[in-house]
Design an enzyme around this catalytic site. Structure first.
Site, mmCIF file in Angstrom:
data_model
loop_
_atom_site.group_PDB
_atom_site.id
_atom_site.type_symbol
_atom_site.label_atom_id
_atom_site.label_comp_id
_atom_site.label_asym_id
_atom_site.label_seq_id
_atom_site.Cartn_x
_atom_site.Cartn_y
_atom_site.Cartn_z
ATOM 1 C CE LYS A 75 67.660 -17.426 70.428
ATOM 2 N NZ LYS A 75 67.804 -16.346 71.342
ATOM 3 C CG ASP A 113 76.145 -13.959 72.797
ATOM 4 O OD1 ASP A 113 75.887 -15.163 73.002
ATOM 5 O OD2 ASP A 113 75.282 -13.135 72.450
HETATM 6 C C1 PLP Z 1 73.669 -14.567 69.855
HETATM 7 C C2 PLP Z 1 72.511 -14.075 70.671
HETATM 8 N N1 PLP Z 1 72.756 -13.417 71.815
HETATM 9 C C3 PLP Z 1 71.744 -12.941 72.583
HETATM 10 C C4 PLP Z 1 70.420 -13.103 72.215
HETATM 11 C C5 PLP Z 1 69.326 -12.528 73.070
HETATM 12 O O1 PLP Z 1 68.713 -13.516 73.824
HETATM 13 P P1 PLP Z 1 67.187 -13.506 74.290
HETATM 14 O O2 PLP Z 1 66.348 -13.543 73.066
HETATM 15 O O3 PLP Z 1 67.067 -14.715 75.159
HETATM 16 O O4 PLP Z 1 66.983 -12.234 75.066
HETATM 17 C C6 PLP Z 1 70.123 -13.805 71.039
HETATM 18 C C7 PLP Z 1 68.727 -13.998 70.626
HETATM 19 O O5 PLP Z 1 68.450 -14.377 69.500
HETATM 20 C C8 PLP Z 1 71.200 -14.290 70.249
HETATM 21 O O6 PLP Z 1 70.983 -14.954 69.101
#
Ligand code: PLP
Length: 382
Positions: A202, A177
Site C-alpha cells: 500500500k 496493523d
Molecule cells: C489493512 C490491511 N492489512 C493487511 C492487508 C493484507 O496485505 P497484502 O494484500 O499485502 O497481503 C491489507 C490488504 O488490503 C490491508 O488493507
C-alpha cells in the site's frame, strides 16, 4: 547514524549507506540465492543463503525498524504472509487473540479459516470500546490484541495508547496493523504497542507495483523468534520486491502530504453533495474518533469511505462510472482507486459480524491534480 534526524531524512538514509564495493548511492538488488563461503563456516557477514539473509532485504528491514522506532524489522512476500508468520510465532494451539470487529477482511479470514483450524481462537470486539476489549481478555489464554487503525474500510479509529496499556497490564501483546496510516502519519510503537505490521503493498510501496509485508518488533527476544519463523517458514520478500518498497519509502513523506491534501478536498466535496448520506474520514470533527486521531496521527490519511443515497445499485454505478479513479482493489498508490468493499475487498466477511454496508464506496485518493479528481467524482455521481 540517523537517530537524531527527522522522518524524511531517515526514510531516505536509514539502512541504506552507500554500497561499500562501488559507492552506489542506493542499495543494489542482490538478485542471488546463495553466496560463496570463505571455507566451511566462512560466510561473509553471515551471508550463507538468501532465504536467511539478503542485503537488499536487510536494507528494507533496517529502514522500516528505524521509521517505526522499533528494535528490528522483517520483510515478507505480502501483508498476509507477514501476519501469518507473526501469529504463528506468538500463538500456540489453545491461545486466543482479540481482533477488531471491523478488521480488514483478509485478516479476519486468516483468523477464521486458517488459525482456528490450528486451535488458535479469536474474538472480534469493537475497538472503540476499551471496556469491551478489557472484558474480552481471557487471563492465561489471550496472547495478543490485534489493532487496526484506521480500519479498512470503515475508517474507525482505535486509541492505541489506551488499548496497549490495557493489554500490557494483563501481559497481552499489542499488535497494530499500521497499513492505512503508514509510519509517516502514525507510530504505534511510540504509543505503547509491541509490534507493528504492514501491507507494504500500500502506501510504503506507493506505486501499485509490488506486493509485500513488514513486521517491526520492540523486543529483542521476540525479534529472534520472528527471525527463526521468517527463515523456517520462508515467506520472505524477494530482493526486487524489497528494493521497490525501499524506493517507495524514500518519497513516503511527500506522497502522504499530498494524499492528505487531496483527500481533505474530496471530503469537502462529498459533504456538500446531496446524495451522500455519510462520509467516513478521521479528519472530520464529526467523526467519533476525531480526537484520538488528532492525538495519535500527524494528519488523517488518503482513505475515504462514503455511503450514497440509492443503496448498493447506486454505489456500484458510481464505481463503474469514474474515469480517473480506477475500479480496483488495494490502496495507497499514487493513482486514485475506487471500489465497492461489500462486493470486492470485503466479500470474504459477507454474512459475518464484520459485514460492511452495501451502499458504501471506498476511495483511495491518489496524488493527481485534485480538481481533476473532484470533477471525476462529480461526473460519476451526476
Ligand atoms: C489493512 C490491511 N492489512 C493487511 C492487508 C493484507 O496485505 P497484502 O494484500 O499485502 O497481503 C491489507 C490488504 O488490503 C490491508 O488493507
Amino acid at each position: 547514524m540517523t537517530d537524531h534526524h527527522e522522518f524524511e531524512t531517515r526514510a531516505i538514509h536509514a539502512g541504506q549507506a552507500p554500497d561499500p564495493l562501488t559507492g552506489a548511492v542506493v542499495p543494489p538488488i542482490y538478485q542471488v540465492s546463495t553466496y560463496k563461503q570463505d571455507g566451511v563456516g566462512g560466510a561473509r557477514g553471515g551471508h550463507d543463503y538468501a532465504r536467511s539473509i539478503n542485503p537488499t532485504r536487510t536494507a528494507l528491514e533496517e529502514c522500516i525498524a528505524d521509521l517505526e522506532g522499533g528494535h528490528r524489522g522483517f520483510a515478507f512476500a505480502s501483508g498476509m504472509a507477514a501476519a501469518d508468520t507473526l501469529l504463528r510465532t506468538i500463538c500456540q494451539p489453545g491461545d486466543h487473540v482479540i481482533i477488531p470487529d471491523d478488521a480488514y477482511g483478509g485478516t479476519y479470514r486468516l483468523y477464521k479459516r486458517i488459525l482456528e483450524r490450528w486451535g488458535v481462537d479469536h474474538t472480534p470486539v469493537s475497538q472503540l470500546d476499551a471496556d469491551a476489549v478489557a472484558a474480552a481478555i481471557q487471563p492465561g489464554r489471550t496472547v495478543a490484541l490485534w489493532i487496526e487503525t484506521p480500519t479498512n474500510p470503515l475508517l474507525n479509529v482505535a486509541d492505541i495508547a489506551a488499548l496497549s496499556a490495557i493489554a500490557k497490564a494483563q501481559g497481552v501483546l499489542t499488535i497494530v496493523d499500521n497499513t492505512f496510516a503508514s509510519p509517516y502519519l502514525q507510530q504505534p510503537l511510540l504509543l505503547g504497542a509491541d509490534v507493528v505490521t504492514h501491507s507494504s503493498t500500500k502506501y510504503l510501496g506507493g506505486h501499485s507495483d509490488v506486493v509485500g509485508g513488514l513486521v517491526v518488533v520492540t523486543d529483542a527476544d521476540l525479534a529472534e523468534r520472528v527471525y527463526f519463523h521468517q527463515n523456517a517458514m520462508g515467506a520472505i520478500a524477494g530482493p526486487f520486491d524489497a528494493w521497490l518498497v525501499l524506493r517507495g519509502i524514500k518519497t513516503l513523506a511527500v506522497r502522504m502530504e499530498r494524499h492528505c491534501d487531496n483527500a481533505e478536498q474530496i471530503v469537502a466535496f462529498l459533504l456538500a453533495h446531496p446524495d451522500v448520506l455519510e462520509v467516513r474520514y478521521p479528519g472530520l470533527e464529526s467523526h467519533p474518533g476525531y480526537e484520538i486521531a488528532a492525538r495519535q496521527m500527524r494528519r488523517f490519511g488518503g482513505m475515504i469511505s462514503f455511503r450514497v443515497r440509492g443503496g448498493e445499485a447506486r454505489a456500484l454505478e458510481i464505481c463503474d462510472r469514474t474515469q480517473i479513479f480506477t475500479l480496483a482493489e488495494s490502496l495507497g498508490g499514487v493513482e486514485s482507486l475506487i471500489e465497492h468493499p461489500g462486493a470486492m475487498t470485503h466479500a470474504s466477511v459477507a454474512g459475518s459480524q464484520l459485514e460492511v454496508p452495501s451502499d458504501l464506496v471506498r476511495l483511495s485518493v491518489g496524488i493527481e491534480n485534485v480538481d481533476d479528481l473532484v470533477a471525476d467524482i462529480r461526473r460519476a455521481m451526476s
